[in-house]
Design a protein around this motif. Structure first.
Motif, PDB file in Angstrom:
ATOM      1  N   ASN A  49       0.826  -1.206   0.000  1.00  0.00           N
ATOM      2  CA  ASN A  49       0.000   0.000   0.000  1.00  0.00           C
ATOM      3  C   ASN A  49       0.864   1.261   0.000  1.00  0.00           C
ATOM      4  O   ASN A  49       0.516   2.256  -0.644  1.00  0.00           O
ATOM      5  N   ALA A  50       1.989   1.219   0.700  1.00  0.00           N
ATOM      6  CA  ALA A  50       2.902   2.371   0.701  1.00  0.00           C
ATOM      7  C   ALA A  50       3.523   2.569  -0.682  1.00  0.00           C
ATOM      8  O   ALA A  50       3.706   3.715  -1.127  1.00  0.00           O
ATOM      9  N   LYS A  52       2.110   1.849  -3.557  1.00  0.00           N
ATOM     10  CA  LYS A  52       1.070   2.445  -4.399  1.00  0.00           C
ATOM     11  C   LYS A  52       0.908   3.931  -4.086  1.00  0.00           C
ATOM     12  O   LYS A  52       0.754   4.747  -4.995  1.00  0.00           O
ATOM     13  N   THR A  53       0.956   4.277  -2.813  1.00  0.00           N
ATOM     14  CA  THR A  53       0.843   5.685  -2.424  1.00  0.00           C
ATOM     15  C   THR A  53       2.021   6.496  -2.963  1.00  0.00           C
ATOM     16  O   THR A  53       1.829   7.610  -3.471  1.00  0.00           O
ATOM     17  N   ASN A  54       3.232   5.937  -2.873  1.00  0.00           N
ATOM     18  CA  ASN A  54       4.410   6.628  -3.415  1.00  0.00           C
ATOM     19  C   ASN A  54       4.302   6.813  -4.917  1.00  0.00           C
ATOM     20  O   ASN A  54       4.664   7.861  -5.451  1.00  0.00           O
ATOM     21  N   LEU A  56       1.580   7.068  -6.715  1.00  0.00           N
ATOM     22  CA  LEU A  56       0.595   8.122  -6.974  1.00  0.00           C
ATOM     23  C   LEU A  56       1.173   9.498  -6.666  1.00  0.00           C
ATOM     24  O   LEU A  56       0.901  10.468  -7.375  1.00  0.00           O
ATOM     25  N   ALA A  57       1.973   9.591  -5.608  1.00  0.00           N
ATOM     26  CA  ALA A  57       2.579  10.870  -5.234  1.00  0.00           C
ATOM     27  C   ALA A  57       3.572  11.352  -6.296  1.00  0.00           C
ATOM     28  O   ALA A  57       3.740  12.555  -6.478  1.00  0.00           O
ATOM     29  N   ARG A  61       0.253   8.083 -12.950  1.00  0.00           N
ATOM     30  CA  ARG A  61      -1.153   7.695 -13.005  1.00  0.00           C
ATOM     31  C   ARG A  61      -1.742   7.812 -14.407  1.00  0.00           C
ATOM     32  O   ARG A  61      -2.949   7.836 -14.551  1.00  0.00           O
ATOM     33  N   ALA A 133       9.454   3.032  -0.083  1.00  0.00           N
ATOM     34  CA  ALA A 133       8.292   2.486   0.634  1.00  0.00           C
ATOM     35  C   ALA A 133       8.731   1.399   1.600  1.00  0.00           C
ATOM     36  O   ALA A 133       8.232   1.321   2.727  1.00  0.00           O
TER      37      ALA A 133
END
Length: 160
Positions: A49-50, A52-54, A56-57, A61, A133
């Motif tokens: 999950n981290a 994926k968040t990185n 997106l940041a 996308r 991450a």
């Protein structure tokens, strides 16, 4: 990218890793394999999950393929018997995005074909999203593993 338990052990020895070891020792013998699998999967989910968040940041996308391709999966081949290994990252298959390596590690053309044509090729700078991450969330992964073992203790009971 598999979780290296040696680095987790070195970083989090003083926190919940000792608690994780003592709780795991109290699990019934017939439930050890299942408990280990669910605990390692819980830690892998935190890292995934981290990642994926990185991603997106960093703005990766455009089509969403890179984000959807970040997975955590249990490895079965090349693993010692009695161990549980989860790989976290982007699987290398024909459907996955090949370009994740260029984003994570950067790219610089080293061949001579383009130099002869006098074209300038701009190198792609590295924008890592997988390795940070893992580095930033090791303690959270160990905590998730400890929570998973504690839930297994409540569900299946302790050794008697």
């Amino acid at each position: 990218m598999p979780i290296d338990t040696r680095s987790i052990h070195q970083i989090t020895e003083g926190t919940s890793l000792a608690e994780l070891k003592t709780n795991f020792a109290q699990v019934k013998d017939d439930m050890i394999k299942r408990t280990a699998r669910t605990a390692v999967a819980a830690g892998a989910r935190v890292i995934r999950n981290a990642e994926k968040t990185n991603a997106l940041a960093h703005g990766f996308r455009k089509s969403g393929l890179l984000i959807r391709s970040i997975k955590s999966f249990q490895r079965r081949s090349g693993v010692e018997p009695g161990t549980t290994v989860f790989s976290i990252g982007i699987p290398t298959n024909k459907d996955g995005p090949f370009y994740w390596r260029f984003l994570e590690f950067g790219w610089n053309h080293t061949g001579t074909a383009y130099r002869k044509q006098a074209k300038t090729i701009t190198p792609i700078p590295a924008r890592p999203f997988l390795a940070p991450a893992l580095q930033q969330n090791q303690e959270a992964a160990v905590r998730a593993m400890a929570d998973s073992v504690a839930k297994s203790l409540e569900k299946y009971g302790r050794k008697e």
